[in-house]
Design a protein around this motif. Sequence first.
Motif, PDB file in Angstrom:
ATOM      1  N   ILE A 124       0.832  -1.214   0.000  1.00 37.85           N
ATOM      2  CA  ILE A 124       0.000   0.000   0.000  1.00 37.85           C
ATOM      3  C   ILE A 124       0.866   1.264   0.000  1.00 37.85           C
ATOM      4  N   PRO A 189      -4.097  -2.975  -2.988  1.00 34.93           N
ATOM      5  CA  PRO A 189      -4.473  -2.735  -4.389  1.00 34.93           C
ATOM      6  C   PRO A 189      -3.851  -3.748  -5.342  1.00 34.93           C
ATOM      7  N   ARG A 190      -2.662  -4.214  -5.030  1.00 34.78           N
ATOM      8  CA  ARG A 190      -2.009  -5.193  -5.903  1.00 34.78           C
ATOM      9  C   ARG A 190      -2.728  -6.540  -5.843  1.00 34.78           C
ATOM     10  N   GLU A 198      -9.851  -4.343 -10.788  1.00 36.68           N
ATOM     11  CA  GLU A 198      -9.027  -3.171 -11.046  1.00 36.68           C
ATOM     12  C   GLU A 198      -9.672  -1.872 -10.596  1.00 36.68           C
ATOM     13  N   GLU A 200     -11.684  -1.322  -8.067  1.00 41.58           N
ATOM     14  CA  GLU A 200     -11.502  -1.209  -6.621  1.00 41.58           C
ATOM     15  C   GLU A 200     -10.054  -0.861  -6.297  1.00 41.58           C
ATOM     16  N   ALA A 201      -9.138  -1.476  -7.018  1.00 36.17           N
ATOM     17  CA  ALA A 201      -7.721  -1.225  -6.776  1.00 36.17           C
ATOM     18  C   ALA A 201      -7.362   0.227  -7.053  1.00 36.17           C
ATOM     19  N   VAL A 204      -8.485   2.465  -4.311  1.00 35.11           N
ATOM     20  CA  VAL A 204      -7.610   2.384  -3.135  1.00 35.11           C
ATOM     21  C   VAL A 204      -6.343   3.206  -3.359  1.00 35.11           C
ATOM     22  N   VAL A 205      -5.730   3.072  -4.538  1.00 35.68           N
ATOM     23  CA  VAL A 205      -4.514   3.825  -4.836  1.00 35.68           C
ATOM     24  C   VAL A 205      -4.785   5.329  -4.771  1.00 35.68           C
ATOM     25  N   PHE A 222      -0.325   3.210 -10.957  1.00 40.02           N
ATOM     26  CA  PHE A 222      -1.353   2.189 -11.126  1.00 40.02           C
ATOM     27  C   PHE A 222      -1.157   1.416 -12.426  1.00 40.02           C
TER      28      PHE A 222
END
Length: 489
Positions: A124, A189-190, A198, A200-201, A204-205, A222
């Motif tokens: 993160i 996120p990864r 993706e 959602e990821a 988060v980023v 990203f």
Amino acid sequence: MGLVLNFFVALFAALGSDSGIIGSVVSAEFDQFHKYFNQPNDDIIGAIVSTFAGGCFFGAAAAGWLANSVGRKRTVQAGALMAIFGCSLQTGAKNSSFLIAGRFVAGLAIGCLSMIVPLYQSEIAPPHMRGLLTGLTQWMIGLGFLVANWVGYGCQFLKNDAQWRIPLAIQIVPAVMLLLGMFVLPFSPRWLIAQGREDEAFAVVQRLHGNVKNAEFTKLEFAEMVEQIKYEKANYQTKFSDLWESKAMLRRTLTGMAVQICCQFTGINVSAYFQPTLYRALGLSGPKVLMITGINGALGVIVTGVFITFILDRVGRKPPLIFGAIGMAICLAIESAINAKWGGEHSTNKAAQQAGIAFIIIFGSLFFSVSFGPVSWVYQSEIFPMRIRALGTAVCTCSNWATNVLISQVSPIGMTKLGYRFYIVFVVTNIVNALIVIFFFPETKGKSLEEMDAVFGDQEIPHALETKEVHNVADDHSSEKGAVREHEK
């Protein structure tokens, strides 16, 4: 706001770290503990301490599988739940077997958390803050030891079973906080990208790294994550043999294991778990022993906090490891000499005894706190590619705990039979640690997790943060380009 949130997410995730309370509980000052368990000998004390580390080994191994199957976040919660159960068993122990079982279960929990929390923090964290955010693991370990030391200092004055049950029960509090708090913290996120989530990821980023000034960086970061993870999924299968299938992967595995094994061979856990015993060898006794242990813990927390905040991400990983190893070797050499000439309760040289106490404190609170303490967790969590990161980090953490078992088991016997000569073992191992770092460890400062392939010599695709382009992989290598294109807008 994003980086502030990132800091607090990483900080909270480190709540479940080992408190180290057992060092106070098994000390001679806790006479009610020794009375209740019928004056346990060195073998039993060693088992109480080292069984925990044995549980940690298996907990770390299990976390490697859990982290991929249920995710980093849920694995943290699983570890917290086990910690609650294990600490409850210890608190209610009726005999030494009961206590050892509770220590093993708690070890499973801390092994799991010691593997997954730094990994979660590294995934993160933005590259320029990864040392700080992942280093919070060691800062919270130090804070746990600090609280444990002062709780131990206060509880030693109790004259019933509460003397040792209260310190063991207090360990349940941070585990409960971690279990409940993780419900509101984000997934890695990864890991979300690897699951095909993706959108959602990216959210988060943006929450963790994004602000008005770095929108372009967030977009490229990203894109780099997506392309690297998609490329790995399209071209590799995750298997245990990946850890040594190529020269670059073998180097990753060996350096990750080495940083953890070297960490244990600094001698830090001899100091951390058996500080009261070390101080008594210098002639101290009574309540002052645990008070000085508490002061030592406080200094360690302060030094670690300053180091990870202002130094680690600026100077890199290798220089602190070399500096710390040499410094610890010098401290232990001086400590050995002081104990040889002026150690023991009947010594009248107070100046020498005070110097001995000072060098124990300098050893842990300065040199370890600016080297292997925080850097070992940072380093092992950042060197592996996504497809094998959880498994590789688990193997490295298992190396830590396997070595911990060995040292915890032999330390009481070594200190009893060898006395001051036991320090000399760790003088030698610290010198060896410095040489290993100098000749075999690559520098990882400032690189994103995806850019570690360039560090270890197995880069296969360009990196978006270097090319400043969001499309760096030909379509025949990865068919899932939608997320990058969508978030480029």
